[in-house]
Design a protein around this motif. Structure first.
Motif, PDB file in Angstrom:
ATOM      1  N   ILE A 146      -0.401  93.907 -20.574  1.00  0.00           N
ATOM      2  CA  ILE A 146      -0.389  95.145 -21.353  1.00  0.00           C
ATOM      3  C   ILE A 146       0.481  96.171 -20.635  1.00  0.00           C
ATOM      4  CG2 ILE A 146      -1.826  96.938 -22.408  1.00  0.00           C
ATOM      5  CD1 ILE A 146      -4.203  94.929 -22.013  1.00  0.00           C
ATOM      6  N   ASP A 147       1.541  96.607 -21.299  1.00  0.00           N
ATOM      7  CA  ASP A 147       2.432  97.647 -20.761  1.00  0.00           C
ATOM      8  C   ASP A 147       2.017  98.992 -21.348  1.00  0.00           C
ATOM      9  OD1 ASP A 147       4.477  98.943 -19.483  1.00  0.00           O
ATOM     10  OD2 ASP A 147       6.019  98.361 -20.917  1.00  0.00           O
ATOM     11  N   THR A 148       2.048 100.028 -20.535  1.00  0.00           N
ATOM     12  CA  THR A 148       1.528 101.327 -20.961  1.00  0.00           C
ATOM     13  C   THR A 148       2.514 102.448 -20.663  1.00  0.00           C
ATOM     14  OG1 THR A 148       0.468 101.713 -18.817  1.00  0.00           O
ATOM     15  CG2 THR A 148      -0.833 100.562 -20.486  1.00  0.00           C
ATOM     16  N   ALA A 149       2.207 103.584 -21.244  1.00  0.00           N
ATOM     17  CA  ALA A 149       3.019 104.786 -20.982  1.00  0.00           C
ATOM     18  C   ALA A 149       2.847 105.227 -19.537  1.00  0.00           C
ATOM     19  CB  ALA A 149       2.592 105.917 -21.929  1.00  0.00           C
ATOM     20  N   GLY A 150       3.889 105.874 -18.997  1.00  0.00           N
ATOM     21  CA  GLY A 150       3.814 106.360 -17.622  1.00  0.00           C
ATOM     22  C   GLY A 150       2.804 107.487 -17.484  1.00  0.00           C
ATOM     23  N   ILE A 151       2.024 107.437 -16.407  1.00  0.00           N
ATOM     24  CA  ILE A 151       1.029 108.470 -16.154  1.00  0.00           C
ATOM     25  C   ILE A 151       1.702 109.641 -15.434  1.00  0.00           C
ATOM     26  CG2 ILE A 151      -1.114 109.016 -14.942  1.00  0.00           C
ATOM     27  CD1 ILE A 151      -1.844 106.058 -15.143  1.00  0.00           C
ATOM     28  N   ARG A 152       1.691 110.796 -16.090  1.00  0.00           N
ATOM     29  CA  ARG A 152       2.270 111.993 -15.471  1.00  0.00           C
ATOM     30  C   ARG A 152       1.828 113.209 -16.260  1.00  0.00           C
ATOM     31  NH1 ARG A 152       8.475 113.081 -17.436  1.00  0.00           N
ATOM     32  NH2 ARG A 152       8.205 112.605 -19.641  1.00  0.00           N
ATOM     33  N   ASN A 153       1.985 114.382 -15.680  1.00  0.00           N
ATOM     34  CA  ASN A 153       1.733 115.636 -16.398  1.00  0.00           C
ATOM     35  C   ASN A 153       2.917 115.901 -17.325  1.00  0.00           C
ATOM     36  OD1 ASN A 153      -0.730 116.201 -15.108  1.00  0.00           O
ATOM     37  ND2 ASN A 153       0.358 117.019 -13.316  1.00  0.00           N
ATOM     38  N   THR A 154       2.646 116.091 -18.604  1.00  0.00           N
ATOM     39  CA  THR A 154       3.722 116.276 -19.579  1.00  0.00           C
ATOM     40  C   THR A 154       3.244 117.178 -20.707  1.00  0.00           C
ATOM     41  OG1 THR A 154       5.180 115.134 -21.152  1.00  0.00           O
ATOM     42  CG2 THR A 154       3.016 114.158 -20.783  1.00  0.00           C
ATOM     43  N   SER A 155       4.191 117.843 -21.369  1.00  0.00           N
ATOM     44  CA  SER A 155       3.860 118.678 -22.530  1.00  0.00           C
ATOM     45  C   SER A 155       4.233 117.986 -23.835  1.00  0.00           C
ATOM     46  CB  SER A 155       4.584 120.029 -22.424  1.00  0.00           C
ATOM     47  OG  SER A 155       6.002 119.820 -22.371  1.00  0.00           O
ATOM     48  N   ASN A 156       4.859 116.807 -23.746  1.00  0.00           N
ATOM     49  CA  ASN A 156       5.250 116.058 -24.939  1.00  0.00           C
ATOM     50  C   ASN A 156       3.998 115.496 -25.605  1.00  0.00           C
ATOM     51  OD1 ASN A 156       6.026 113.654 -26.560  1.00  0.00           O
ATOM     52  ND2 ASN A 156       8.092 114.195 -25.875  1.00  0.00           N
ATOM     53  N   GLN A 157       3.720 115.946 -26.843  1.00  0.00           N
ATOM     54  CA  GLN A 157       2.476 115.580 -27.518  1.00  0.00           C
ATOM     55  C   GLN A 157       2.374 114.079 -27.801  1.00  0.00           C
ATOM     56  OE1 GLN A 157      -0.221 117.604 -28.114  1.00  0.00           O
ATOM     57  NE2 GLN A 157       1.012 118.932 -26.786  1.00  0.00           N
ATOM     58  N   ILE A 158       3.506 113.454 -28.144  1.00  0.00           N
ATOM     59  CA  ILE A 158       3.482 112.005 -28.405  1.00  0.00           C
ATOM     60  C   ILE A 158       3.173 111.255 -27.118  1.00  0.00           C
ATOM     61  CG2 ILE A 158       4.844 110.017 -29.133  1.00  0.00           C
ATOM     62  CD1 ILE A 158       6.413 111.890 -30.975  1.00  0.00           C
ATOM     63  N   GLU A 159       3.772 111.711 -26.011  1.00  0.00           N
ATOM     64  CA  GLU A 159       3.533 111.072 -24.721  1.00  0.00           C
ATOM     65  C   GLU A 159       2.093 111.276 -24.275  1.00  0.00           C
ATOM     66  OE1 GLU A 159       5.747 110.889 -20.365  1.00  0.00           O
ATOM     67  OE2 GLU A 159       6.592 112.127 -21.979  1.00  0.00           O
ATOM     68  N   ILE A 160       1.538 112.459 -24.551  1.00  0.00           N
ATOM     69  CA  ILE A 160       0.144 112.754 -24.194  1.00  0.00           C
ATOM     70  C   ILE A 160      -0.806 111.810 -24.932  1.00  0.00           C
ATOM     71  CG2 ILE A 160      -1.701 114.463 -24.454  1.00  0.00           C
ATOM     72  CD1 ILE A 160       0.435 116.616 -23.862  1.00  0.00           C
ATOM     73  N   LEU A 161      -0.527 111.584 -26.216  1.00  0.00           N
ATOM     74  CA  LEU A 161      -1.359 110.650 -26.991  1.00  0.00           C
ATOM     75  C   LEU A 161      -1.308 109.251 -26.404  1.00  0.00           C
ATOM     76  CD1 LEU A 161      -0.563 111.746 -30.673  1.00  0.00           C
ATOM     77  CD2 LEU A 161      -2.731 112.025 -29.450  1.00  0.00           C
ATOM     78  N   GLY A 162      -0.094 108.840 -25.968  1.00  0.00           N
ATOM     79  CA  GLY A 162       0.055 107.516 -25.361  1.00  0.00           C
ATOM     80  C   GLY A 162      -0.757 107.377 -24.091  1.00  0.00           C
ATOM     81  N   ILE A 163      -0.770 108.442 -23.283  1.00  0.00           N
ATOM     82  CA  ILE A 163      -1.529 108.423 -22.025  1.00  0.00           C
ATOM     83  C   ILE A 163      -3.024 108.368 -22.309  1.00  0.00           C
ATOM     84  CG2 ILE A 163      -2.098 109.764 -19.955  1.00  0.00           C
ATOM     85  CD1 ILE A 163       0.823 110.791 -20.010  1.00  0.00           C
ATOM     86  N   LYS A 164      -3.481 109.100 -23.323  1.00  0.00           N
ATOM     87  CA  LYS A 164      -4.897 109.073 -23.683  1.00  0.00           C
ATOM     88  C   LYS A 164      -5.334 107.676 -24.117  1.00  0.00           C
ATOM     89  CE  LYS A 164      -5.621 113.906 -25.025  1.00  0.00           C
ATOM     90  NZ  LYS A 164      -5.912 114.828 -26.160  1.00  0.00           N
ATOM     91  N   LYS A 165      -4.435 106.976 -24.838  1.00  0.00           N
ATOM     92  CA  LYS A 165      -4.761 105.618 -25.285  1.00  0.00           C
ATOM     93  C   LYS A 165      -4.919 104.665 -24.105  1.00  0.00           C
ATOM     94  CE  LYS A 165      -2.803 103.817 -28.932  1.00  0.00           C
ATOM     95  NZ  LYS A 165      -1.748 103.375 -29.886  1.00  0.00           N
ATOM     96  N   ILE A 166      -4.180 104.933 -23.016  1.00  0.00           N
ATOM     97  CA  ILE A 166      -4.274 104.081 -21.827  1.00  0.00           C
ATOM     98  C   ILE A 166      -5.713 104.044 -21.335  1.00  0.00           C
ATOM     99  CG2 ILE A 166      -3.648 103.843 -19.403  1.00  0.00           C
ATOM    100  CD1 ILE A 166      -0.950 105.077 -20.081  1.00  0.00           C
ATOM    101  N   PHE A 167      -6.322 105.208 -21.192  1.00  0.00           N
ATOM    102  CA  PHE A 167      -7.640 105.288 -20.589  1.00  0.00           C
ATOM    103  C   PHE A 167      -8.727 104.735 -21.507  1.00  0.00           C
ATOM    104  CE2 PHE A 167      -5.198 108.594 -18.300  1.00  0.00           C
ATOM    105  CZ  PHE A 167      -5.250 108.002 -17.047  1.00  0.00           C
ATOM    106  N   LYS A 168      -8.453 104.717 -22.799  1.00  0.00           N
ATOM    107  CA  LYS A 168      -9.379 104.046 -23.714  1.00  0.00           C
ATOM    108  C   LYS A 168      -9.285 102.528 -23.562  1.00  0.00           C
ATOM    109  CE  LYS A 168      -9.581 107.585 -27.335  1.00  0.00           C
ATOM    110  NZ  LYS A 168      -9.293 107.902 -28.760  1.00  0.00           N
ATOM    111  N   GLU A 169      -8.074 102.045 -23.240  1.00  0.00           N
ATOM    112  CA  GLU A 169      -7.830 100.606 -23.117  1.00  0.00           C
ATOM    113  C   GLU A 169      -8.275 100.062 -21.756  1.00  0.00           C
ATOM    114  OE1 GLU A 169      -6.164  97.060 -24.924  1.00  0.00           O
ATOM    115  OE2 GLU A 169      -6.174  99.077 -25.764  1.00  0.00           O
ATOM    116  N   ILE A 170      -8.300 100.920 -20.750  1.00  0.00           N
ATOM    117  CA  ILE A 170      -8.589 100.480 -19.388  1.00  0.00           C
ATOM    118  C   ILE A 170      -9.930  99.768 -19.291  1.00  0.00           C
ATOM    119  CG2 ILE A 170      -9.350 101.394 -17.136  1.00  0.00           C
ATOM    120  CD1 ILE A 170      -6.935 103.168 -17.099  1.00  0.00           C
TER     121      ILE A 170
END
Length: 454
Positions: free
Chosen positions: A270-294
């Motif tokens: 499973i490849d995921t979005a990079g974990i970092r502080n960001t203001s990009n809303q699409i990227e933020i959603l991707g990061i949130k999905k990571i922690f649901k999948e973990i």
């Protein structure tokens, strides 16, 4: 409502058109079906009879008929199998005609196997193996499911149970005739047996964990900062260009999945979005999905650049990961050793496994793949391995707790009565695995997942 006194009928082959369709009937009314559908009073048992099938007194088809009189059948009841042409309309006509006979009904999912279990033809683990054989998704899973069906797990449990019973008998005998035995000598014998049980149980638990890997597969999630090499590693492990690789941070915004096989074990990368502080809303959603999948993953591969400072690495682990995960192994992949001029290596410490490599130069990749083969997908002797379920592992872990508690209490208090009670709990939990002591709700839950004709 299900009644075991009913005779049950169902397709034993999938829906759709085919050269052969099998209808299975089990129960006391099989003889009536022979008379009604075949217009015969007797057919030779355990023999392939080529006969005509009747629908409302007219021949509708011809095929093979097999009759297995009780108790020498899969369910332990009379079983009749009609092998007709695999046309759904034809099979439905035959089934709907046969259920006109009183006390014959359509089988519930898994009811044939449930009756085999209830009639003591198989235990519960062997019944579950039938479903595993049907749904096996790899060569290893097929053979492992067959090992479960053949009773390899049951044999391990029964041998363990024999030792428990022997120990309980010795304890009860001592309590009854303690004046004839030396207490100190007796305690030493008990402790030796408890140690033997602990080692045996640890071995069984290892087999079960391997069996779960083979049946359910392993999920490895790649996580880490942007541009650390997660997507490149995904492409390298799977040998496919699945993930887009660029120098632009945040390129991967969704979760990508790919299945591969290593040691015949299915692995989902499973490849995921990079974990970092960001203001990009699409990227933020991707990061949130990571922690649901973990929480559904078995292993986390934390991919970072080799030049990362220990402070920044600790920040990622403590600020991001430890808040969301418990008991999921983290393997740290330090990528880009071609920049730091470090050598590829694997480091084992108390907290994490660290693998140093270069994805770009393909250095250290063999170390990573060997780690996956030897530590993650290792399955002991595959010929002896059986598929397993989480409920087995939960029960065995509970048994281990009872065993450790019983041993500790015995060492602290030398109370044989308390140890006897712990051994009784262990025996009950063992029986729940094989189905000798199992609630009706659990049985219904297990067999409802089977095919209708099984």
């Amino acid at each position: 409502m299900e009644k075991q006194t009913d005779t049950i009928i169902a397709r034993a082959t999938p829906l759709g058109k085919g050269s052969i369709g099998i209808i299975r009937i089990s129960g006391n009314k099989v003889i009536d079906v022979i008379k009604y559908t075949l217009k015969l009073t007797y057919i030779k048992p355990r023999y392939a009879n080529y006969l005509s099938f009747f629908y409302k007194n007219k021949i509708i088809d011809k095929g093979i008929v097999l009759w297995f009189p009780k108790p020498f059948s899969f369910t332990g009841e009379d079983i009749l199998e009609l092998q007709c042409h695999g046309n759904s309309i034809l099979m439905d006509l035959l089934i709907n005609d046969i259920i006109n006979i009183p006390d014959i009904r359509i089988a519930s999912p898994g009811e044939f196997s449930k009756r085999a279990f209830l009639n003591k033809k198989i235990d519960l683990t062997q019944a579950e193996a039938i479903a595993d054989i049907i749904t096996a998704n790899s060569k290893a899973a097929v053979f492992s499911a067959m090992n479960l069906m053949n009773g390899k797990f049951s044999l391990l449990l029964n041998n363990f149970k024999k030792i428990i019973i022997q120990l309980r008998v010795q304890i009860e005998s001592f309590l009854e005739f303690n004046y004839e035995l030396n207490f100190s000598f007796f305690c030493k014998k008990i402790l030796i047996k408890l140690e033997k049980l602990s080692k045996y149980l640890i071995n069984i638990i290892k087999y079960v964990k391997n069996g779960i890997r083979i049946k359910e597969g392993i999920k490895i999630m790649l996580i880490g900062p942007p541009n650390s090499g997660k997507s490149s590693l995904m492409n390298l492990i799977t040998n496919k260009n699945i993930s887009i690789v660029t120098n632009i941070p945040g390129t991967t915004r969704d979760i990508l999945h790919e299945n591969i096989y290593i040691n015949s074990v299915p692995i989902e990368i499973i490849d995921t979005a990079g974990i970092r502080n960001t203001s990009n809303q699409i990227e933020i959603l991707g990061i949130k999905k990571i922690f649901k999948e973990i929480k559904n993953s078995n292993y986390l591969f934390l991919v970072v650049e080799d030049q990362i400072s220990q402070k920044d690495l600790s920040k990622i682990i403590n600020d991001y990961l430890k808040k969301f995960i418990k008991n999921i192994p983290i393997i740290i992949i330090r990528n880009k050793i071609d920049i730091t001029n470090n050598l590829p290596e694997i480091i084992y410490n108390n907290d994490y496994v660290i693998i140093k490599l270069s994805i770009k130069k393909k250095k250290g990749i063999s170390i990573l793949m060997n780690f996956i083969k030897e530590k993650i997908t290792y399955t002991n002797n595959i010929e002896d391995q059986f598929t397993a379920k989480e409920r087995y592992l939960n029960s065995l872990n509970l048994i281990y707790k009872y065993l450790i508690k019983g041993k500790k209490n015995f060492l602290d208090t030398l109370s044989i009565e308390l140890l006897s009670e712990d051994l009784n709990l262990i025996q009950k939990e063992l029986d729940s695995i094989t189905g000798k002591f199992t609630s009706e709700d659990l049985l219904n839950s297990i067999f409802s997942q089977f095919c209708i004709g099984k």
